[in-house]
Design a protein around this motif. Structure first.
Motif, short mmCIF file in Angstrom:
data_model
loop_
_atom_site.label_atom_id
_atom_site.label_comp_id
_atom_site.label_asym_id
_atom_site.label_seq_id
_atom_site.Cartn_x
_atom_site.Cartn_y
_atom_site.Cartn_z
N ARG A 278 22.42 27.54 -8.54
CA ARG A 278 22.87 28.77 -9.19
C ARG A 278 23.01 28.56 -10.69
N GLN A 279 23.58 27.43 -11.12
CA GLN A 279 23.71 27.13 -12.54
C GLN A 279 22.33 27.01 -13.20
N HIS B 32 22.84 39.80 -15.56
CA HIS B 32 23.82 39.99 -14.49
C HIS B 32 23.39 41.23 -13.71
N ASP C 10 11.96 27.94 -5.72
CA ASP C 10 12.99 27.06 -5.17
C ASP C 10 12.70 25.57 -5.39
N THR D 35 10.86 33.71 -12.95
CA THR D 35 11.93 32.96 -12.31
C THR D 35 11.39 31.62 -11.78
N GLN E 17 19.59 28.54 -12.19
CA GLN E 17 19.01 29.89 -12.26
C GLN E 17 19.57 30.67 -13.44
N VAL E 18 20.90 30.62 -13.62
CA VAL E 18 21.54 31.33 -14.74
C VAL E 18 21.08 30.73 -16.07
N THR F 287 24.20 22.87 -10.05
CA THR F 287 23.91 23.59 -8.82
C THR F 287 22.68 24.46 -9.03
#
Length: 434
Positions: A78-79, A131, A63, A60, A81-82, A76
């Motif tokens: 979140r975007q 997910h 930050d 991953t 990360q996905v 973002t």
């Protein structure tokens, strides 16, 4: 019957009527993976500046890297990360030496529809990793739901239209009960039923990867054209193997590999794909690795050939066996290939001791299943460059088949003097002498 089967297999099967053309399917896959491609290209750009992203041990993005990518791409966190997870699963980003680099698939993304579709299928196969399951879910039950998902997808494909959620829930309950019966496990406990929530999780995850349409107001579920095509491909692989005289989909991993040892690479890959399509990826990978841990060196090599057919979804499991001496050279080469390392550079990733161990292991496979001339050809691949140097280093590997390999090599060598030296080395290893 055999003639009819041969006729069915003579040409590639045609997808169901209404399936979009490959270029249209690839366009849909590109749309699903658009953010992942942007992140992979950003990785190539920052890598070119000698500052490639350095993911955490689990892959991953930390930050600071998330924020750096989000600012550069106007996404973002979140975007990012996905998209990052998708890029890794689709082979668009690869991890080497603790840093992230663009994957080989990225270079083919704009011009090769087949590479795009394979990248999306890798993401589709790994839907449960994209997910997270609901917090507090029973891990064993989650695994059973993942194992049951192919039956749900098959029903959606064969229905050729939307299916009500209660119908899918009934099928899920039935399949989970069958799995528990097959494993001689007790039925699920009474009380609150977690399966409706886990079905929702499954459907949401499959929507996220582009295999299902978002649920309509009436709650019915339907495959996207891309998802319908992918399920058809997997069902076709199973049917072809089951109809053909060489089908092995119901056999164990060991029996599959033993049968495929008699095939040329192309037909063997067909059998691997069919066998893999008939079972959950995690289970299949675990079975192949268990066979690779055995004593048969040929099956060890074939197990990793089958794992090449799995591709990216097998990477965590293969990475986990790198510290097992018997599997380490195979795992390192498999991972290097997955990460886009050119073939001519892959052997350089092994230490000399690891390369020698691998040479002995491969020679054992040849000695057990091949002919003398193949063993002589294999002799030319030794990194030592000469038989005396090979004999000096081969003793240090600790490989359990050294004696048998040396005896077989001595029998195959046409030079009597050299054969005598090899036989002497075999005797010394056998007796523990110097």
């Amino acid at each position: 019957m055999r003639r009819a089967t041969a006729a069915r297999r003579a040409g590639p099967p045609r997808p169901p009527e209404g399936t979009p053309a490959p270029d249209e399917l690839a366009a849909q896959a590109r749309a699903v993976l658009a953010d992942a491609v942007r992140l992979a290209r950003w990785t190539a750009t920052v890598g070119g500046r000698a500052a490639p992203p350095r993911p955490a041990p689990g892959g991953t993005l930390p930050d600071p890297e998330l924020q750096r990518a989000a600012a550069a791409l106007e996404l973002t966190p979140r975007q990012v990360q996905v998209g990052w997870d998708r890029a890794r699963l689709a082979g668009l980003v690869e991890l080497r030496d603790g840093a992230a680099h663009p994957g080989w698939r990225l270079s083919a993304w704009d011009r090769d529809d087949t590479a795009v579709l394979r990248g999306w299928v890798a993401l589709f196969d790994a839907w449960s990793l994209c997910h997270p399951a609901p917090c507090g879910s029973d891990h064993a039950l989650v695994a059973e739901v993942v194992e049951a998902a192919p039956q749900l997808l098959s029903l959606l494909h064969l229905s050729s239209g939307p299916v009500a959620v209660p119908v899918l829930l009934d099928l899920l309950r039935q399949r989970v009960a069958e799995l528990r019966t097959e494993r001689h496990e007790p039925p699920a406990d009474g009380g609150a039923d977690p399966l409706p929530g886990l079905l929702d999780w499954t459907l949401d995850a499959l929507v996220e990867v582009g295999a299902l349409r978002p649920r309509a107001g009436d709650g019915e579920v339907a495959l996207t054209p891309l998802g319908n095509w992918a399920v058809w491909v997997k069902l076709e692989q199973i049917c072809v193997a089951a109809q053909g005289p060489a089908g092995h989909i119901e056999q164990s991993a060991e029996d599959l590999l033993r049968a495929c040892s008699h095939y040329s690479p192309g037909p063997a890959r067909v059998e691997y794909r069919a066998w893999l399509a008939a079972r959950p990826v995690g289970q299949a990978v675990a079975e192949l690795l268990q066979v690779a841990r055995g004593d048969d060196a040929l099956l060890r090599g074939l197990a990793f050939e089958a794992l090449r057919t799995v591709g990216a979804p097998a990477e965590p499991a293969v990475s986990a066996v790198v510290d097992e001496p018997r599997l380490r050279p195979y795992a390192l080469l498999w991972l290097a290939e997955q990460q886009g390392c050119p073939p001519e550079e892959q052997m350089a990733l092994l230490t000399r001791e690891e390369a020698t161990w691998l040479w002995v292991d491969t020679a054992a496979a040849v000695a057990d299943h091949g002919e003398g001339h193949l063993l002589l050809a294999h002799l030319d691949t030794a990194v030592q460059g000469s038989v005396p140097r090979l004999l000096d280093e081969i003793r240090e590997t600790g490989h359990p088949r050294i004696v048998q390999v040396l005896v077989a090599l001595a029998a195959a060598l046409p030079d009597p003097a050299l054969a005598k030296i090899v036989r002497r080395a075999a005797f010394e290893v056998h007796t523990g002498g110097e």
